[in-house]
Design a protein around this motif. Structure first.
Motif, PDB file in Angstrom:
ATOM      1  N   ILE A   1      14.476 -37.953 -23.105  1.00 23.09           N
ATOM      2  CA  ILE A   1      13.234 -37.725 -23.611  1.00 23.09           C
ATOM      3  C   ILE A   1      12.562 -37.169 -24.049  1.00 23.09           C
ATOM      4  N   LYS A   2      12.861 -35.232 -23.570  1.00 23.05           N
ATOM      5  CA  LYS A   2      12.181 -34.748 -24.566  1.00 23.05           C
ATOM      6  C   LYS A   2      13.006 -34.372 -25.970  1.00 23.05           C
ATOM      7  N   LYS A   3      14.031 -34.681 -26.160  1.00 24.96           N
ATOM      8  CA  LYS A   3      14.523 -34.706 -27.102  1.00 24.96           C
ATOM      9  C   LYS A   3      15.047 -35.581 -28.320  1.00 24.96           C
ATOM     10  N   VAL A   4      14.757 -36.768 -27.667  1.00 26.18           N
ATOM     11  CA  VAL A   4      14.178 -38.381 -28.343  1.00 26.18           C
ATOM     12  C   VAL A   4      13.181 -37.464 -29.053  1.00 26.18           C
ATOM     13  N   LYS A   5      12.453 -37.200 -28.243  1.00 25.98           N
ATOM     14  CA  LYS A   5      10.539 -37.163 -28.809  1.00 25.98           C
ATOM     15  C   LYS A   5      10.213 -35.859 -29.788  1.00 25.98           C
ATOM     16  N   GLU A   6      11.345 -34.509 -29.572  1.00 24.91           N
ATOM     17  CA  GLU A   6      11.328 -33.864 -30.391  1.00 24.91           C
ATOM     18  C   GLU A   6      12.504 -34.702 -32.051  1.00 24.91           C
ATOM     19  N   ILE A   7      13.348 -35.317 -31.679  1.00 28.19           N
ATOM     20  CA  ILE A   7      14.201 -35.487 -33.653  1.00 28.19           C
ATOM     21  C   ILE A   7      13.026 -36.783 -34.435  1.00 28.19           C
TER      22      ILE A   7
ATOM     23  N   ALA B   1      11.995 -35.589 -37.808  1.00 23.96           N
ATOM     24  CA  ALA B   1      12.510 -36.534 -38.655  1.00 23.96           C
ATOM     25  C   ALA B   1      11.612 -37.359 -40.106  1.00 23.96           C
ATOM     26  N   ASN B   2      10.268 -36.909 -39.351  1.00 21.96           N
ATOM     27  CA  ASN B   2       9.391 -37.935 -39.819  1.00 21.96           C
ATOM     28  C   ASN B   2       8.216 -37.559 -40.405  1.00 21.96           C
ATOM     29  N   ILE B   3       8.534 -35.241 -40.484  1.00 15.35           N
ATOM     30  CA  ILE B   3       7.892 -34.001 -41.174  1.00 15.35           C
ATOM     31  C   ILE B   3       8.961 -33.932 -42.099  1.00 15.35           C
ATOM     32  N   ASN B   4      10.403 -33.027 -41.692  1.00 12.66           N
ATOM     33  CA  ASN B   4      11.191 -32.260 -42.586  1.00 12.66           C
ATOM     34  C   ASN B   4      12.127 -32.981 -43.091  1.00 12.66           C
ATOM     35  N   LEU B   5      12.271 -33.179 -44.441  1.00 14.33           N
ATOM     36  CA  LEU B   5      13.597 -33.783 -44.976  1.00 14.33           C
ATOM     37  C   LEU B   5      14.662 -33.152 -44.719  1.00 14.33           C
ATOM     38  N   GLY B   6      15.925 -33.501 -44.180  1.00 11.19           N
ATOM     39  CA  GLY B   6      17.131 -32.599 -44.265  1.00 11.19           C
ATOM     40  C   GLY B   6      17.671 -31.684 -45.499  1.00 11.19           C
ATOM     41  N   ASN B   7      18.149 -31.436 -45.763  1.00  9.40           N
ATOM     42  CA  ASN B   7      18.470 -29.925 -46.447  1.00  9.40           C
ATOM     43  C   ASN B   7      19.087 -31.277 -47.283  1.00  9.40           C
ATOM     44  N   ASP B   8      20.319 -31.685 -47.037  1.00  8.75           N
ATOM     45  CA  ASP B   8      21.804 -32.533 -47.558  1.00  8.75           C
ATOM     46  C   ASP B   8      20.406 -33.256 -48.786  1.00  8.75           C
ATOM     47  N   VAL B   9      19.915 -33.468 -48.402  1.00 12.15           N
ATOM     48  CA  VAL B   9      18.540 -34.663 -49.397  1.00 12.15           C
ATOM     49  C   VAL B   9      17.808 -33.801 -50.472  1.00 12.15           C
ATOM     50  N   LEU B  10      17.322 -32.681 -49.687  1.00 11.19           N
ATOM     51  CA  LEU B  10      16.725 -31.638 -50.377  1.00 11.19           C
ATOM     52  C   LEU B  10      17.507 -31.335 -51.624  1.00 11.19           C
ATOM     53  N   ASN B  11      19.090 -30.920 -51.851  1.00  9.25           N
ATOM     54  CA  ASN B  11      19.970 -30.564 -52.384  1.00  9.25           C
ATOM     55  C   ASN B  11      20.088 -31.746 -53.204  1.00  9.25           C
TER      56      ASN B  11
ATOM     57  N   PHE C   1      19.484 -40.187 -34.831  1.00 13.42           N
ATOM     58  CA  PHE C   1      18.371 -40.683 -35.191  1.00 13.42           C
ATOM     59  C   PHE C   1      18.051 -40.943 -37.069  1.00 13.42           C
ATOM     60  N   ALA C   2      17.472 -42.531 -37.112  1.00 14.37           N
ATOM     61  CA  ALA C   2      16.917 -42.367 -38.247  1.00 14.37           C
ATOM     62  C   ALA C   2      15.947 -43.204 -38.748  1.00 14.37           C
ATOM     63  N   PRO C   3      14.225 -42.571 -39.082  1.00 20.92           N
ATOM     64  CA  PRO C   3      13.297 -44.176 -38.562  1.00 20.92           C
ATOM     65  C   PRO C   3      13.789 -44.616 -40.085  1.00 20.92           C
TER      66      PRO C   3
ATOM     67  N   SER D   1      15.796 -40.735 -46.704  1.00 21.00           N
ATOM     68  CA  SER D   1      16.973 -40.571 -45.906  1.00 21.00           C
ATOM     69  C   SER D   1      17.187 -40.151 -44.965  1.00 21.00           C
ATOM     70  N   ARG D   2      15.708 -40.148 -44.191  1.00 17.28           N
ATOM     71  CA  ARG D   2      15.937 -39.439 -43.184  1.00 17.28           C
ATOM     72  C   ARG D   2      16.688 -39.476 -42.043  1.00 17.28           C
ATOM     73  N   HIS D   3      16.938 -38.889 -41.380  1.00 17.12           N
ATOM     74  CA  HIS D   3      17.835 -38.477 -40.498  1.00 17.12           C
ATOM     75  C   HIS D   3      18.032 -37.580 -39.719  1.00 17.12           C
ATOM     76  N   LYS D   4      18.583 -37.433 -38.083  1.00 11.10           N
ATOM     77  CA  LYS D   4      18.371 -35.619 -37.565  1.00 11.10           C
ATOM     78  C   LYS D   4      19.060 -35.951 -36.308  1.00 11.10           C
ATOM     79  N   LYS D   5      20.521 -35.083 -35.625  1.00 11.58           N
ATOM     80  CA  LYS D   5      21.464 -35.213 -34.522  1.00 11.58           C
ATOM     81  C   LYS D   5      20.856 -34.275 -33.526  1.00 11.58           C
ATOM     82  N   VAL D   6      20.729 -35.062 -32.397  1.00 11.99           N
ATOM     83  CA  VAL D   6      20.908 -33.595 -31.093  1.00 11.99           C
ATOM     84  C   VAL D   6      21.977 -33.499 -30.077  1.00 11.99           C
ATOM     85  N   ILE D   7      22.411 -32.814 -29.900  1.00 13.43           N
ATOM     86  CA  ILE D   7      23.686 -32.831 -28.730  1.00 13.43           C
ATOM     87  C   ILE D   7      23.241 -32.498 -27.550  1.00 13.43           C
ATOM     88  N   ILE D   8      23.232 -32.851 -26.534  1.00 16.50           N
ATOM     89  CA  ILE D   8      22.888 -32.582 -25.391  1.00 16.50           C
ATOM     90  C   ILE D   8      24.390 -31.819 -24.193  1.00 16.50           C
TER      91      ILE D   8
END
Length: 279
Positions: free
Chosen positions: A10-16, A20-30, A141-143, A272-279
């Motif tokens: 729950i905590k990790k999903v909440k964070e991503i 993902a909605n606020i911080n654009l990934g470096n792959d997209v920025l580049n 995750f991707a919104p 192109s928002r997307h984030k990944k978390v490994i638990i």
């Protein structure tokens, strides 16, 4: 066996969801910065610079990149040696979405398809599961905003249409979409499988880091060829003209029936928002 408590999920999903909605990934920025260097239209170049400014403002003010904070889509890899303690994994992911969209002040956009009554917490999420070896839980995750999602297209081609028919359909889908998905876009393509599998892998293609090609050399070459043809359409950034209509074309394939050739085009907006978390 390894135990993972549902509260941690729950905590990790909440964070991503928030990140993902606020911080654009470096792959997209580049990719956008590369587009600025290559864009031949002065107006198109200025639009790309505005998109970069937008990402900076979102990051500094800790606010969403876009008002459409999307429908929550997940690809989950669950190791067969993992035991989830507490809530089920699906309950935990949905609770993480619920908390993330509430605490992050993200727009709740999910409604009943018939009554159109809002669920008020952006759940339920779309979750795709894959069972794997090992004791890791990987959550991607991707919104997914619907300005781009609504531009998706499916076609059940005939095997005789071949690769040229596939190319023609993909180009037509992007051309018909025009400015609606907020270009420069990322084009996700699924080829093969059944109608449902084809749609799933087209979505999975959008989770790949922008510009990372398919490991199959022939498919990678097809991605490069289609990217050039799409950028030659002249739609340009935000549909105002130019040669940066798309940042990338990502293709995933799956074996299909001898009588079929399904193709799905699923488009992502410039974020192109997307984030990944490994638990």
């Amino acid at each position: 066996m390894r135990v993972i408590k549902s509260d941690e999920i729950i905590k990790k999903v909440k964070e991503i969801c928030i990140s993902a909605n606020i911080n654009l990934g470096n792959d997209v920025l580049n990719a956008i910065n590369e587009g600025i260097k290559k864009e031949e239209s002065s107006l198109g170049k200025n639009v790309l610079k505005v998109l970069i400014d937008n990402t900076r403002i979102a990051r500094e003010k800790n606010i969403p990149l876009c008002q459409d904070t999307g429908m929550a889509v997940f690809f989950v890899k669950l190791g067969q040696q993992v035991i989830i303690e507490g809530d089920t994994i699906e309950e935990a992911i949905n609770e993480g979405v619920r908390q993330g969209y509430e605490e992050g002040y993200l727009r709740k956009s999910v409604v009943d398809p018939i009554s159109r009554i809002n669920t008020k917490d952006n759940t339920p999420a779309i979750i795709h599961y894959e069972l794997t070896k090992g004791d890791e839980l990987i959550i991607e995750f991707a919104p997914k905003g619907f300005g781009s999602e609504n531009m998706s297209k499916l076609k059940m081609l005939k095997p005789s249409d071949g690769i040229e028919g596939v190319k023609k359909f993909i180009i037509e889908a992007v051309s018909d979409a025009g400015p609606n998905p907020c270009p420069p876009i990322v084009v996700g393509v699924g080829i093969g499988g059944t109608i449902d599998k084809c749609a799933q892998i087209s979505k999975k293609a959008l989770f790949r880091n922008v510009g990372n090609h398919n490991k199959d050399e022939n498919i990678a070459e097809l991605e490069i060829e289609l990217l050039k043809k799409i950028n030659d359409l002249g739609i340009g950034p935000q549909g105002l003209g130019g040669n940066t209509t798309a940042l990338a074309v990502h293709i995933e394939t799956f074996p299909t029936h001898i009588a079929g050739l399904p193709v799905v085009v699923n488009i992502n907006c410039h974020a192109s928002r997307h984030k990944k978390v490994i638990i």
